[in-house]
Structure formats: structure tokens, C-alpha cells
Design an enzyme around this catalytic site. Structure first.
Site, PDB file in Angstrom:
ATOM      1  N   ASP A  48       4.580   0.057  11.984  1.00 52.26           N
ATOM      2  CA  ASP A  48       3.299  -0.433  11.456  1.00 52.26           C
ATOM      3  C   ASP A  48       3.013  -1.890  11.840  1.00 52.26           C
ATOM      4  O   ASP A  48       1.957  -2.418  11.506  1.00 52.26           O
ATOM      5  CB  ASP A  48       3.275  -0.302   9.919  1.00 52.26           C
ATOM      6  CG  ASP A  48       2.948   1.115   9.489  1.00 52.26           C
ATOM      7  OD1 ASP A  48       2.672   1.956  10.350  1.00 52.26           O
ATOM      8  OD2 ASP A  48       2.971   1.382   8.265  1.00 52.26           O
ATOM      9  N   ARG A  71       1.734  14.332  13.341  1.00 53.48           N
ATOM     10  CA  ARG A  71       2.407  13.887  12.122  1.00 53.48           C
ATOM     11  C   ARG A  71       2.758  15.126  11.305  1.00 53.48           C
ATOM     12  O   ARG A  71       2.107  15.458  10.321  1.00 53.48           O
ATOM     13  CB  ARG A  71       1.512  12.904  11.369  1.00 53.48           C
ATOM     14  CG  ARG A  71       1.223  11.673  12.224  1.00 53.48           C
ATOM     15  CD  ARG A  71       0.392  10.660  11.513  1.00 53.48           C
ATOM     16  NE  ARG A  71       1.171   9.864  10.585  1.00 53.48           N
ATOM     17  CZ  ARG A  71       0.660   8.839   9.894  1.00 53.48           C
ATOM     18  NH1 ARG A  71      -0.596   8.514  10.032  1.00 53.48           N
ATOM     19  NH2 ARG A  71       1.416   8.158   9.062  1.00 53.48           N
ATOM     20  N   CYS A 130      -4.418   8.122   9.644  1.00 52.31           N
ATOM     21  CA  CYS A 130      -4.709   7.600  10.975  1.00 52.31           C
ATOM     22  C   CYS A 130      -4.168   8.539  12.051  1.00 52.31           C
ATOM     23  O   CYS A 130      -3.085   9.107  11.905  1.00 52.31           O
ATOM     24  CB  CYS A 130      -4.047   6.227  11.150  1.00 52.31           C
ATOM     25  SG  CYS A 130      -4.896   4.918  10.257  1.00 52.31           S
ATOM     26  N   LYS A 145       0.830  -1.208   0.000  1.00 50.80           N
ATOM     27  CA  LYS A 145       0.000   0.000   0.000  1.00 50.80           C
ATOM     28  C   LYS A 145       0.870   1.266   0.000  1.00 50.80           C
ATOM     29  O   LYS A 145       0.662   2.168  -0.810  1.00 50.80           O
ATOM     30  CB  LYS A 145      -0.908   0.022   1.239  1.00 50.80           C
ATOM     31  CG  LYS A 145      -1.627   1.339   1.405  1.00 50.80           C
ATOM     32  CD  LYS A 145      -2.377   1.438   2.712  1.00 50.80           C
ATOM     33  CE  LYS A 145      -1.512   1.732   3.907  1.00 50.80           C
ATOM     34  NZ  LYS A 145      -1.533   3.086   4.434  1.00 50.80           N
ATOM     35  N   ASN A 146       1.848   1.325   0.896  1.00 49.67           N
ATOM     36  CA  ASN A 146       2.594   2.573   1.021  1.00 49.67           C
ATOM     37  C   ASN A 146       3.510   2.824  -0.177  1.00 49.67           C
ATOM     38  O   ASN A 146       3.794   3.974  -0.506  1.00 49.67           O
ATOM     39  CB  ASN A 146       3.374   2.605   2.334  1.00 49.67           C
ATOM     40  CG  ASN A 146       2.437   2.833   3.524  1.00 49.67           C
ATOM     41  OD1 ASN A 146       1.295   3.263   3.346  1.00 49.67           O
ATOM     42  ND2 ASN A 146       2.911   2.532   4.722  1.00 49.67           N
ATOM     43  N   ARG A 153      -8.780   0.430   4.743  1.00 50.70           N
ATOM     44  CA  ARG A 153      -7.868   1.369   4.076  1.00 50.70           C
ATOM     45  C   ARG A 153      -6.624   0.662   3.578  1.00 50.70           C
ATOM     46  O   ARG A 153      -6.024   1.077   2.584  1.00 50.70           O
ATOM     47  CB  ARG A 153      -7.417   2.450   5.066  1.00 50.70           C
ATOM     48  CG  ARG A 153      -8.517   3.328   5.527  1.00 50.70           C
ATOM     49  CD  ARG A 153      -7.999   4.279   6.541  1.00 50.70           C
ATOM     50  NE  ARG A 153      -6.869   4.974   5.941  1.00 50.70           N
ATOM     51  CZ  ARG A 153      -6.337   6.061   6.414  1.00 50.70           C
ATOM     52  NH1 ARG A 153      -6.828   6.594   7.495  1.00 50.70           N
ATOM     53  NH2 ARG A 153      -5.319   6.622   5.814  1.00 50.70           N
TER      54      ARG A 153
HETATM   55  C1  UD1 Z   1       5.015   6.522   6.762  1.00 51.76           C
HETATM   56  C2  UD1 Z   1       3.965   5.472   6.472  1.00 51.76           C
HETATM   57  C3  UD1 Z   1       3.375   4.968   7.760  1.00 51.76           C
HETATM   58  C4  UD1 Z   1       4.482   4.467   8.664  1.00 51.76           C
HETATM   59  C5  UD1 Z   1       5.580   5.521   8.820  1.00 51.76           C
HETATM   60  C6  UD1 Z   1       6.797   5.006   9.562  1.00 51.76           C
HETATM   61  C7  UD1 Z   1       3.022   6.072   4.308  1.00 51.76           C
HETATM   62  C8  UD1 Z   1       1.854   6.659   3.589  1.00 51.76           C
HETATM   63  N1  UD1 Z   1       2.939   6.078   5.650  1.00 51.76           N
HETATM   64  O1  UD1 Z   1       4.356   7.566   7.437  1.00 51.76           O
HETATM   65  O2  UD1 Z   1       2.462   3.937   7.467  1.00 51.76           O
HETATM   66  O3  UD1 Z   1       3.924   4.217   9.933  1.00 51.76           O
HETATM   67  O4  UD1 Z   1       6.031   5.948   7.541  1.00 51.76           O
HETATM   68  O5  UD1 Z   1       7.333   3.886   8.913  1.00 51.76           O
HETATM   69  O6  UD1 Z   1       3.982   5.599   3.711  1.00 51.76           O
HETATM   70  N2  UD1 Z   1       8.421  13.642  11.165  1.00 51.76           N
HETATM   71  C9  UD1 Z   1       8.732  14.953  11.455  1.00 51.76           C
HETATM   72  N3  UD1 Z   1       8.616  15.880  10.456  1.00 51.76           N
HETATM   73  C10 UD1 Z   1       8.205  15.551   9.195  1.00 51.76           C
HETATM   74  C11 UD1 Z   1       7.910  14.200   8.922  1.00 51.76           C
HETATM   75  C12 UD1 Z   1       8.024  13.269   9.929  1.00 51.76           C
HETATM   76  O7  UD1 Z   1       9.092  15.288  12.564  1.00 51.76           O
HETATM   77  O8  UD1 Z   1       8.140  16.448   8.338  1.00 51.76           O
HETATM   78  C13 UD1 Z   1       8.535  12.621  12.222  1.00 51.76           C
HETATM   79  C14 UD1 Z   1       7.196  12.007  12.583  1.00 51.76           C
HETATM   80  O9  UD1 Z   1       6.512  12.741  13.568  1.00 51.76           O
HETATM   81  C15 UD1 Z   1       7.596  10.629  13.085  1.00 51.76           C
HETATM   82  C16 UD1 Z   1       8.838  10.309  12.248  1.00 51.76           C
HETATM   83  O10 UD1 Z   1       9.288  11.548  11.706  1.00 51.76           O
HETATM   84  O11 UD1 Z   1       7.980  10.690  14.443  1.00 51.76           O
HETATM   85  C17 UD1 Z   1       8.602   9.336  11.125  1.00 51.76           C
HETATM   86  O12 UD1 Z   1       7.556   9.779  10.310  1.00 51.76           O
HETATM   87  P1  UD1 Z   1       7.465   9.390   8.766  1.00 51.76           P
HETATM   88  O13 UD1 Z   1       8.450   8.329   8.460  1.00 51.76           O
HETATM   89  O14 UD1 Z   1       7.501  10.652   7.973  1.00 51.76           O
HETATM   90  O15 UD1 Z   1       6.042   8.772   8.695  1.00 51.76           O
HETATM   91  P2  UD1 Z   1       4.972   8.990   7.580  1.00 51.76           P
HETATM   92  O16 UD1 Z   1       5.649   9.307   6.286  1.00 51.76           O
HETATM   93  O17 UD1 Z   1       3.918   9.886   8.138  1.00 51.76           O
END
Ligand code: UD1
Length: 440
Positions: free
Chosen positions: A309, A125, A120, A22-23, A401
């Protein structure tokens, strides 16, 4: 309101075929609009999140044609990418990965206007790293009132970008924009998840020049344009891991097909620690467990660490072991909302900060449960399949989802699960109407 009704107690046995990731699909479907030529993508999981993203890109003028259930042709030529183009909120607020449209549109048209993403509720985030990346490439980024992100640039110029937190989303988004920037971009402290490699491979198939995806330094040499391509998405690491945890929790014997065993190592090794047997083949994994299993310690980390996840599903399996397990969440702060639900099934879990202490026990008992997010929902399904008695699980839209035909795949393994929106059907199921027996 639809919910799962599950009668626990059957050891799951048989084969299950894992869908596309999915991702990865969400990154790849967004990237597909970056060329005006047709792109054909195979192994797209038929889940709500991918369908929502496809509707969103159709809504801005791309053509989307399902060739079959898992194969989609996309053509981004019809998108009018000038200022004023706005990606519709209706779709975007439902899914997190809508933010990939910012990188894709900014790269292609030097303009993007996208509602802030939903997804979610598993903690704060932020997208500050995405924005910092776009700004370093030369874009001006505004977050307007009403929660829209507007990014524009006269030109994007390759740059050196250091991510101070390892972020999957930021790594992919910056890679998308940098693909059509002028010159060379280096992303340091990049995330290394398998789906980052998959998105990079797809972009390269379209003519991009990306090296190092899967390591913590990604180098992107910008190209002037991308062309059409055919591509098949990798299998879903998390769906596979969920079925592995399910096989263990129910003390079953399941052959998980269409997986890349290397992607499963962090999960496999924890299941082996618990006393399960995990046998790897080229593109399948067999997972077997019987009798008593041991407690273990799990800490979520960026890839190749244990995936956040999979945290909830693993915790569900650990409820049924001997000893005290520790499960530490180090990526998101709000990923323990399933704990109160497992407790209602008799699980003994104490939360201290970002660690759950799970005292294993011989059995859980069926209960009325509510899923709080996608993976929490999957964890409750695992617990319910392993429990004594009948459980019902509400808010299954979260599960839909991200898991394709979840109930059908579980039924094929002998799990007693139905989806029902009728109270009388739920009552009949509780009284003993078994789908599995019905089918036999
Ligand atoms: C993606 C996945 C999600 C998975 C996560 C971690 C998708 C659509 N989603 O989510 O299913 O749980 O990776 O493997 O692929 N952070 C910041 N600033 C930012 C971005 C992130 O501080 O601009 C922090 C977040 O709060 C979190 C960490 O970085 O603590 C990791 O987040 P991230 O890897 O970006 O997760 P997602 O991309 O939201």
C-alpha cells in the site's frame, strides 16, 4: 466531477496528525456486531470506506451512533441473523473489507450471506483462502450466481488452518469466525500486519481468547459469547507513510504525529537509504529532506516488509532522486497503473514484469492526471506537490475512500491544493489563484 488542483513547488513544513487506521477500522467495525452489547470505538477515520461499512451494518439491523466525528457506538442486538439475512449489495460492492462481515456473521449466527467484495482494482483478489478457512471450521460455503457468498454451519468447530499465501484478509476473517467457534483454532502462516494485532486486541477486549496475533501462528480459543467494550484504533501506518514520502518528495520538514514508529520501520529505513533524515519520538516521526537524494531498491512484502500500500507513493518520491531505482511489487499484479500518469509528468519509468525501473530526474512537470486507485491517487498527489506547475487529478473518490481530510491536511503543511468541480475555478487556479496565498 471533483478533482484536485495542485500547484507544486512548495516544500511541506509543519505538523500533521495521522488518523486511525482505515484497514484496522474495517475489521474492528465488522467485529463490533459480534456482540449484542454496545461497543464504543474511538479513533475511527472519517473516510468513505468506514462510512460505507457502517451503513451496511446499519442496513442489516445494527444501530450505529456517531458520538463525535471519530467515535462510534455500535450495537448488533437488532440484527436478525437467521437465514434470509442478506447484506445489501449497494454498500458491499464498493468496499473490499465487506468480506469481514462473512466471518463476523458466520461466527455469531452461523449464517452469512454477503455480496462478493469490491474495492480497488489492483489485480485478482481471490477469497479462496477465506472460504477454505470457513470450510475447515465446518461451514458450507456457496458462491451463488450474481456473486453472493452464502456460508452456513450447524456448528463451527476449532481447527488447524494453514494459509498457503500470507493474506491479511483471510487471517482476520478466519480469526473472526473462530472467535465464536467451539474449541481451539490455529492459523498458521498468518499475516502479521499491525491491523491484525489491532483486530485481535479488540476481540480480546470483547472477551475473545486470541494469542499470537503479530506472529505467524495465531491461536484462538473459541468463547460462547462476546461482550461490550470500548476501544481506540491504532494510527494509520499507510497514511503516515504517505505523508513521510510527501515530505521527502517536496524536500520538506514535517512532524508526523500520532504514529507508532515501530510500524513505520520498513518505510523509514528506505527514506533514510535515500538520504532523508528520519527522527523517531515516542508517538511522532520527523522527516526532513533537502537537496539531492539517492535512488534505492524497494520490494513489497507482507509485514514487516515494505507495504504494497506504500509502493506507488514511494515510486513517486523516487522519481526525484539521482540514479536508477527498482520498485518490485510482489503482492498484487496490477499496482503499476500510476506509471503512465507519472510518465505524463516527465518521469522516466520502465516496467519490466513486476518491477518498475525509475530513472531519477531533477524535476517533474504538472499535468492532467487520473487516479486509478486509492494509493495510486495518493502517489499522484505527491508527484504533483513536488512538480513544477499545476496538475489536476481526476477520480479523487478513490483517495477519499482512505485518506481523511487529505487536502486540508496538505494545505496546513503549506501545499497548494484545492478540490474543485468547476472548470472555471480550475482555470483560475492555473492562472495563479493560490489557496495558500489567499489564506495568508
Ligand atoms: C489487505 C488490505 C489492502 C492491502 C493488502 C496487503 C484491507 C481491507 N485491505 O487486502 O489494503 O493492500 O491487505 O497488505 O485490509 N490471496 C489469495 N487468496 C485469498 C486471499 C488473498 O490468493 O483468499 C492473495 C492475494 O491475491 C494477494 C495476497 O494473497 O496476492 C495478499 O492479499 P491479502 O493480504 O488478502 O490482501 P487483502 O486482504 O485483499
Amino acid at each position: 466531477m471533483e478533482r484536485y488542483a495542485i500547484r507544486g513547488g512548495n516544500a511541506l513544513e509543519g505538523d500533521v496528525v495521522i488518523s486511525g487506521a482505515k484497514n484496522a477500522a474495517l475489521g474492528i467495525l465488522a467485529a463490533a456486531i459480534m456482540t449484542d452489547e454496545e461497543v464504543v470505538i474511538e479513533n475511527v477515520p472519517f473516510v468513505n470506506d468506514t462510512r460505507t461499512l457502517l451503513k451496511a451494518i446499519e442496513n442489516i439491523g445494527a444501530t450505529v451512533r456517531y458520538i463525535d466525528r471519530h467515535k462510534v457506538a455500535i450495537c448488533g442486538a437488532g440484527i436478525k441473523g437467521d437465514e434470509g439475512l442478506a447484506v445489501d449489495d449497494e454498500y458491499i460492492r464498493k468496499i473490499r473489507a465487506s468480506y469481514y462481515l462473512i466471518g463476523a456473521l458466520l461466527g455469531k449466527y452461523k449464517y452469512a450471506n454477503v455480496a462478493l467484495p469490491g474495492g480497488c482494482d489492483i489485480g485478482a483478489r481471490p477469497i479462496d483462502l477465506h472460504i477454505k478457512g470457513f470450510e475447515t471450521l465446518g461451514a458450507e460455503v456457496d458462491i451463488a450466481s450474481g456473486g453472493r457468498v452464502e456460508a452456513k454451519a450447524t456448528e463451527l468447530k476449532g481447527a488447524h488452518i494453514y494459509l498457503d499465501t500470507v493474506s491479511v484478509g483471510a487471517t482476520i476473517n478466519i480469526m473472526l469466525a473462530a472467535t465464536l467457534a467451539e474449541g481451539k483454532t490455529t492459523i498458521e502462516n498468518a499475516a502479521k500486519e499491525p491491523h491484525i494485532v489491532d483486530v485481535a486486541n479488540f476481540l480480546n477486549t470483547m472477551g475473545a481468547n486470541i494469542k499470537g496475533a503479530g506472529t505467524d501462528v495465531i491461536r484462538v480459543r473459541g468463547v460462547a459469547r462476546l461482550h461490550g467494550a470500548e476501544y481506540s484504533i491504532i494510527p494509520d501506518q499507510i497514511e503516515a507513510g504517505t505523508f513521510m514520502a510527501m515530505a521527502v518528495a517536496t524536500r520538506g520538514n514535517v512532524l508526523i504525529r500520532n504514529v507508532i514508529p515501530k510500524h513505520m520501520e520498513a518505510i523509514s529505513s528506505k527514506l533514510v537509504d535515500m538520504g532523508a533524515r528520519v527522527i523517531e519520538y515516542d508517538d511522532c516521526i520527523r522527516v526532513m529532506a533537502d537537496g539531492a537524494l539517492r535512488a534505492t531498491q524497494v520490494k513489497t512484502l507482507p509485514y514487516p516488509g515494505f507495504p504494497t500500500d506504500m509502493q506507488a507513493q514511494m515510486a513517486a518520491a523516487l522519481c526525484l532522486t539521482d540514479g536508477i531505482s527498482m520498485v518490485t511489487e510482489s503482492i498484487f499484479e496490477n499496482r503499476f497503473r500510476y506509471v503512465s500518469e507519472l510518465t505524463r509528468m516527465g518521469a522516466r519509468i520502465q516496467l519490466k514484469g513486476n518491477t518498475a525501473f525509475i530513472t531519477g530526474m531533477p524535476k517533474l512537470t504538472g499535468a492532467s492526471l487520473v487516479a486509478s486507485d486509492l494509493r495510486a491517487g495518493a502517489a499522484l498527489v505527491i508527484a504533483a506537490l513536488a512538480a513544477e506547475g499545476v496538475s489536476s487529478i481526476e477520480s479523487i473518490n478513490y483517495v477519499k475512500r482512505g485518506y481523511e481530510d487529505f487536502d486540508a491536511k496538505i494545505r496546513a503543511l503549506g501545499g497548494d491544493i484545492i478540490i474543485t468541480d468547476s472548470d472555471s475555478e480550475l482555470e483560475a487556479f492555473k492562472r495563479g489563484m493560490s489557496v495558500v496565498k489567499q489564506k495568508a
